[in-house]
Design a protein around this motif. Structure first.
Motif, mmCIF file in Angstrom:
data_model
loop_
_atom_site.group_PDB
_atom_site.id
_atom_site.type_symbol
_atom_site.label_atom_id
_atom_site.label_comp_id
_atom_site.label_asym_id
_atom_site.label_seq_id
_atom_site.Cartn_x
_atom_site.Cartn_y
_atom_site.Cartn_z
ATOM 1 N N GLU A 1 29.235 50.222 34.333
ATOM 2 C CA GLU A 1 30.225 50.288 35.418
ATOM 3 C C GLU A 1 31.046 49.003 35.503
ATOM 4 O OE1 GLU A 1 32.341 52.283 38.075
ATOM 5 O OE2 GLU A 1 30.521 53.183 37.274
ATOM 6 N N MET A 2 30.371 47.860 35.387
ATOM 7 C CA MET A 2 31.070 46.574 35.452
ATOM 8 C C MET A 2 32.029 46.403 34.268
ATOM 9 S SD MET A 2 27.749 44.343 36.584
ATOM 10 C CE MET A 2 28.445 42.717 36.715
ATOM 11 N N LEU A 3 31.570 46.793 33.079
ATOM 12 C CA LEU A 3 32.420 46.692 31.897
ATOM 13 C C LEU A 3 33.607 47.651 32.011
ATOM 14 C CD1 LEU A 3 32.986 45.444 29.152
ATOM 15 C CD2 LEU A 3 31.444 47.146 28.131
ATOM 16 N N ALA A 4 33.361 48.825 32.531
ATOM 17 C CA ALA A 4 34.438 49.804 32.718
ATOM 18 C C ALA A 4 35.509 49.239 33.649
ATOM 19 C CB ALA A 4 33.875 51.110 33.270
ATOM 20 N N LYS A 5 35.082 48.627 34.736
ATOM 21 C CA LYS A 5 36.026 48.058 35.698
ATOM 22 C C LYS A 5 36.838 46.924 35.063
ATOM 23 C CE LYS A 5 35.609 47.784 40.350
ATOM 24 N NZ LYS A 5 34.924 47.491 41.603
ATOM 25 N N ALA A 6 36.187 46.118 34.241
ATOM 26 C CA ALA A 6 36.856 44.982 33.599
ATOM 27 C C ALA A 6 37.837 45.411 32.518
ATOM 28 C CB ALA A 6 35.814 44.033 33.003
ATOM 29 N N THR A 7 37.674 46.612 31.998
ATOM 30 C CA THR A 7 38.514 47.070 30.892
ATOM 31 C C THR A 7 39.472 48.198 31.268
ATOM 32 O OG1 THR A 7 36.803 48.641 30.208
ATOM 33 C CG2 THR A 7 36.801 46.477 29.137
ATOM 34 N N ASP A 8 39.397 48.676 32.483
ATOM 35 C CA ASP A 8 40.188 49.835 32.914
ATOM 36 C C ASP A 8 39.843 51.089 32.113
ATOM 37 O OD1 ASP A 8 41.529 48.635 35.030
ATOM 38 O OD2 ASP A 8 43.136 47.902 33.731
ATOM 39 N N LEU A 9 38.622 51.155 31.602
ATOM 40 C CA LEU A 9 38.103 52.360 30.975
ATOM 41 C C LEU A 9 37.168 53.030 31.968
ATOM 42 C CD1 LEU A 9 37.200 50.910 27.452
ATOM 43 C CD2 LEU A 9 39.167 52.337 28.026
#
Length: 185
Positions: free
Chosen positions: A28-36
């Motif tokens: 979830e955190m990586l998704a938020k940081a990448t707009d994925l």
């Protein structure tokens, strides 16, 4: 002898999962940081999922994971590159042009030889086409180099010149002027 291209899509899931865990990030955190989406991250981390991400996706992931995009293509040797501030697409456009012209290969021959649309190399070099991992691997193989070689930073003068040509072409097109740049059909 050129370095062999890693099967990036096969190794990518391992690298992403390991680096995300190393940094203490959730999907979830990586998704938020990448707009994925979280689902998109999960798919990229899944071993047998069919995936062929675009360069911009990898660029975004590399940035969020504090890596250079080259590191995503050299997972097998775990080499870490100095993080470049240059856009990966512009680096590829400059390097493909340089290597292709040094070898005397036409844009059409490169495109067709890499089993891509005939004008793909032209569109790539003029920053109009964003390649997928598979496209990059095919182009690198046709040029007898590695994908990492295509992603090497370029001299600042070349980098700025490539961006300026794109801006000039876009500006001219917006004002109704014809340009020498290839327009995709």
């Amino acid at each position: 002898m050129p370095r062999k291209n890693a099967d990036t899509t096969r190794e990518l899931h391992l690298l992403l999962r390991a680096r995300r865990a190393q940094l203490g990030l959730t999907q979830e955190m990586l998704a938020k940081a990448t707009d994925l989406s979280r689902g998109g991250i999960a798919l990229l981390e899944r071993e047998h999922a069919k995936k062929n991400p675009r360069l911009s996706t990898l660029d975004s992931l590399a940035h969020a994971l504090r890596l250079d995009v080259r590191d995503l293509f050299s997972a097998a040797n775990a080499q870490r590159h100095r993080i470049s501030t240059q856009q990966a697409l512009v680096r590829i456009a400059c390097n493909v042009y340089r290597i292709r012209t040094e070898k005397g290969i036409s844009q059409e021959r490169l495109s067709v030889g890499a089993r891509l649309f005939r004008t793909f190399a032209t569109d790539l070099e003029t920053l109009k086409k964003e390649p997928s991992v598979t496209s990059l691997e095919r182009i690198a193989a046709q040029l007898e180099v590695s994908v990492v070689d295509l992603l090497e930073p370029v001299p600042n003068r070349q980098y700025v010149g490539r961006l300026a040509r794109r801006s000039w072409s876009a500006d001219q097109a917006a004002h109704g002027f014809e340009t020498d740049a290839h327009e995709p059909t």
